[in-house]
Scaffold this motif. Structure first.
Motif, PDB file in Angstrom:
ATOM      1  N   MET A 110       0.870  -1.177   0.000  1.00  0.00           N
ATOM      2  CA  MET A 110       0.000   0.000   0.000  1.00  0.00           C
ATOM      3  C   MET A 110       0.903   1.222   0.000  1.00  0.00           C
ATOM      4  O   MET A 110       2.038   1.164   0.513  1.00  0.00           O
ATOM      5  N   ALA A 111       0.415   2.304  -0.569  1.00  0.00           N
ATOM      6  CA  ALA A 111       1.292   3.465  -0.715  1.00  0.00           C
ATOM      7  C   ALA A 111       0.474   4.739  -0.866  1.00  0.00           C
ATOM      8  O   ALA A 111      -0.737   4.703  -1.107  1.00  0.00           O
ATOM      9  N   TRP A 112       1.185   5.848  -0.727  1.00  0.00           N
ATOM     10  CA  TRP A 112       0.644   7.169  -1.036  1.00  0.00           C
ATOM     11  C   TRP A 112       1.528   7.798  -2.102  1.00  0.00           C
ATOM     12  O   TRP A 112       2.759   7.791  -1.973  1.00  0.00           O
ATOM     13  N   TYR A 113       0.885   8.324  -3.126  1.00  0.00           N
ATOM     14  CA  TYR A 113       1.539   9.093  -4.167  1.00  0.00           C
ATOM     15  C   TYR A 113       0.955  10.498  -4.140  1.00  0.00           C
ATOM     16  O   TYR A 113      -0.105  10.728  -3.557  1.00  0.00           O
ATOM     17  N   ARG A 114       1.633  11.425  -4.789  1.00  0.00           N
ATOM     18  CA  ARG A 114       1.083  12.767  -4.916  1.00  0.00           C
ATOM     19  C   ARG A 114       1.443  13.342  -6.276  1.00  0.00           C
ATOM     20  O   ARG A 114       2.440  12.965  -6.890  1.00  0.00           O
ATOM     21  N   GLN A 115       0.590  14.275  -6.704  1.00  0.00           N
ATOM     22  CA  GLN A 115       0.821  14.946  -7.979  1.00  0.00           C
ATOM     23  C   GLN A 115       0.501  16.421  -7.820  1.00  0.00           C
ATOM     24  O   GLN A 115      -0.648  16.792  -7.548  1.00  0.00           O
ATOM     25  N   ALA A 116       1.521  17.242  -7.988  1.00  0.00           N
ATOM     26  CA  ALA A 116       1.354  18.686  -7.947  1.00  0.00           C
ATOM     27  C   ALA A 116       1.058  19.195  -9.362  1.00  0.00           C
ATOM     28  O   ALA A 116       1.410  18.525 -10.342  1.00  0.00           O
ATOM     29  N   PRO A 117       0.434  20.368  -9.481  1.00  0.00           N
ATOM     30  CA  PRO A 117       0.122  20.903 -10.808  1.00  0.00           C
ATOM     31  C   PRO A 117       1.359  21.004 -11.688  1.00  0.00           C
ATOM     32  O   PRO A 117       2.395  21.521 -11.253  1.00  0.00           O
ATOM     33  N   GLY A 118       1.257  20.472 -12.888  1.00  0.00           N
ATOM     34  CA  GLY A 118       2.363  20.544 -13.831  1.00  0.00           C
ATOM     35  C   GLY A 118       3.492  19.576 -13.584  1.00  0.00           C
ATOM     36  O   GLY A 118       4.515  19.623 -14.276  1.00  0.00           O
ATOM     37  N   LYS A 119       3.316  18.689 -12.605  1.00  0.00           N
ATOM     38  CA  LYS A 119       4.379  17.733 -12.281  1.00  0.00           C
ATOM     39  C   LYS A 119       3.865  16.300 -12.412  1.00  0.00           C
ATOM     40  O   LYS A 119       2.656  16.055 -12.430  1.00  0.00           O
ATOM     41  N   GLN A 120       4.804  15.381 -12.493  1.00  0.00           N
ATOM     42  CA  GLN A 120       4.446  13.970 -12.568  1.00  0.00           C
ATOM     43  C   GLN A 120       4.067  13.443 -11.189  1.00  0.00           C
ATOM     44  O   GLN A 120       4.503  13.970 -10.169  1.00  0.00           O
ATOM     45  N   ARG A 121       3.259  12.385 -11.204  1.00  0.00           N
ATOM     46  CA  ARG A 121       2.910  11.732  -9.945  1.00  0.00           C
ATOM     47  C   ARG A 121       4.171  11.104  -9.359  1.00  0.00           C
ATOM     48  O   ARG A 121       4.955  10.470 -10.068  1.00  0.00           O
ATOM     49  N   GLU A 122       4.354  11.282  -8.050  1.00  0.00           N
ATOM     50  CA  GLU A 122       5.543  10.752  -7.401  1.00  0.00           C
ATOM     51  C   GLU A 122       5.177   9.968  -6.144  1.00  0.00           C
ATOM     52  O   GLU A 122       4.178  10.260  -5.491  1.00  0.00           O
ATOM     53  N   LEU A 123       6.022   9.001  -5.832  1.00  0.00           N
ATOM     54  CA  LEU A 123       5.815   8.210  -4.627  1.00  0.00           C
ATOM     55  C   LEU A 123       6.158   9.051  -3.400  1.00  0.00           C
ATOM     56  O   LEU A 123       7.223   9.674  -3.336  1.00  0.00           O
ATOM     57  N   VAL A 124       5.257   9.037  -2.423  1.00  0.00           N
ATOM     58  CA  VAL A 124       5.505   9.703  -1.148  1.00  0.00           C
ATOM     59  C   VAL A 124       6.041   8.686  -0.135  1.00  0.00           C
ATOM     60  O   VAL A 124       7.059   8.898   0.504  1.00  0.00           O
ATOM     61  N   ALA A 125       5.301   7.580   0.012  1.00  0.00           N
ATOM     62  CA  ALA A 125       5.701   6.535   0.959  1.00  0.00           C
ATOM     63  C   ALA A 125       4.971   5.248   0.613  1.00  0.00           C
ATOM     64  O   ALA A 125       3.858   5.294   0.089  1.00  0.00           O
ATOM     65  N   ASP A 126       5.608   4.124   0.901  1.00  0.00           N
ATOM     66  CA  ASP A 126       4.918   2.852   0.743  1.00  0.00           C
ATOM     67  C   ASP A 126       5.191   1.952   1.940  1.00  0.00           C
ATOM     68  O   ASP A 126       6.110   2.196   2.731  1.00  0.00           O
ATOM     69  N   ILE A 127       4.348   0.937   2.077  1.00  0.00           N
ATOM     70  CA  ILE A 127       4.457   0.030   3.210  1.00  0.00           C
ATOM     71  C   ILE A 127       4.062  -1.360   2.750  1.00  0.00           C
ATOM     72  O   ILE A 127       3.034  -1.541   2.089  1.00  0.00           O
ATOM     73  N   SER A 128       4.887  -2.326   3.094  1.00  0.00           N
ATOM     74  CA  SER A 128       4.591  -3.700   2.721  1.00  0.00           C
ATOM     75  C   SER A 128       3.567  -4.301   3.683  1.00  0.00           C
ATOM     76  O   SER A 128       3.264  -3.712   4.727  1.00  0.00           O
ATOM     77  N   ARG A 129       3.069  -5.470   3.342  1.00  0.00           N
ATOM     78  CA  ARG A 129       2.118  -6.137   4.212  1.00  0.00           C
ATOM     79  C   ARG A 129       2.752  -6.421   5.587  1.00  0.00           C
ATOM     80  O   ARG A 129       2.071  -6.380   6.613  1.00  0.00           O
ATOM     81  N   GLY A 130       4.027  -6.659   5.587  1.00  0.00           N
ATOM     82  CA  GLY A 130       4.732  -6.939   6.832  1.00  0.00           C
ATOM     83  C   GLY A 130       5.131  -5.695   7.615  1.00  0.00           C
ATOM     84  O   GLY A 130       5.647  -5.817   8.734  1.00  0.00           O
ATOM     85  N   GLY A 131       4.912  -4.518   7.026  1.00  0.00           N
ATOM     86  CA  GLY A 131       5.180  -3.283   7.759  1.00  0.00           C
ATOM     87  C   GLY A 131       6.465  -2.564   7.382  1.00  0.00           C
ATOM     88  O   GLY A 131       6.777  -1.520   7.963  1.00  0.00           O
ATOM     89  N   SER A 132       7.214  -3.068   6.423  1.00  0.00           N
ATOM     90  CA  SER A 132       8.414  -2.360   5.981  1.00  0.00           C
ATOM     91  C   SER A 132       8.012  -1.108   5.216  1.00  0.00           C
ATOM     92  O   SER A 132       7.112  -1.153   4.375  1.00  0.00           O
ATOM     93  N   THR A 133       8.694  -0.011   5.514  1.00  0.00           N
ATOM     94  CA  THR A 133       8.318   1.277   4.920  1.00  0.00           C
ATOM     95  C   THR A 133       9.446   1.874   4.092  1.00  0.00           C
ATOM     96  O   THR A 133      10.624   1.555   4.278  1.00  0.00           O
ATOM     97  N   ASN A 134       9.025   2.761   3.198  1.00  0.00           N
ATOM     98  CA  ASN A 134       9.965   3.458   2.329  1.00  0.00           C
ATOM     99  C   ASN A 134       9.412   4.864   2.121  1.00  0.00           C
ATOM    100  O   ASN A 134       8.199   5.020   1.915  1.00  0.00           O
ATOM    101  N   TYR A 135      10.279   5.871   2.198  1.00  0.00           N
ATOM    102  CA  TYR A 135       9.826   7.259   2.083  1.00  0.00           C
ATOM    103  C   TYR A 135      10.632   8.013   1.030  1.00  0.00           C
ATOM    104  O   TYR A 135      11.826   7.782   0.857  1.00  0.00           O
ATOM    105  N   ALA A 136       9.974   8.964   0.398  1.00  0.00           N
ATOM    106  CA  ALA A 136      10.688   9.898  -0.464  1.00  0.00           C
ATOM    107  C   ALA A 136      11.579  10.759   0.428  1.00  0.00           C
ATOM    108  O   ALA A 136      11.216  11.085   1.564  1.00  0.00           O
TER     109      ALA A 136
END
Length: 122
Positions: free
Chosen positions: A34-60
């Motif tokens: 599961m993850a959160w992405y974001r897209q600002a006006p005029g920019k590409q969608r980017e990954l903000v943070a993701d989390i695995s089923r086991g709870g491992s996380t990754n952040y921009a």
């Protein structure tokens, strides 16, 4: 049918906080990343943070130390706690989930929420 719905956006002053929520519902066998992405006006969608089923996380790099992603596997939900918000965090935030619906034999698919607007401004 599987649905992913995100919510919690709004207008906040710089330095403030917001918590985004996302819930998946329907005929779900298993939710993987599961993850959160974001897209600002005029920019590409980017990954903000993701989390695995086991709870491992990754952040921009831009949100490390300010945002925290968490999930509840029993409730099929993912949260994004956003602190110390900056104007450059302004964007539409999208929830993402990789879901295996139906049964163990069903192919995994990517699902997206409709997006929730976050505006950081004084």
């Amino acid at each position: 049918q599987v649905q992913v719905v995100d919510s919690g956006g709004g207008l906040v002053q710089p330095g403030g906080s917001l918590k985004l929520s996302c819930a998946a519902s329907g005929s779900i066998f298993m939710i993987y990343t599961m993850a959160w992405y974001r897209q600002a006006p005029g920019k590409q969608r980017e990954l903000v943070a993701d989390i695995s089923r086991g709870g491992s996380t990754n952040y921009a790099d831009s949100v490390k130390g300010r945002f925290t992603i968490s999930r509840d596997n029993a409730k099929n939900t993912v949260l994004l706690q956003m602190n110390s918000l900056k104007p450059e965090d302004t964007a539409v935030y999208y929830c993402y989930a990789n879901i295996q619906s139906g049964t163990i034999y069903t192919r995994r698919r990517d699902y997206w929420g409709p997006g929730t607007q976050v505006t950081v401004s004084s």
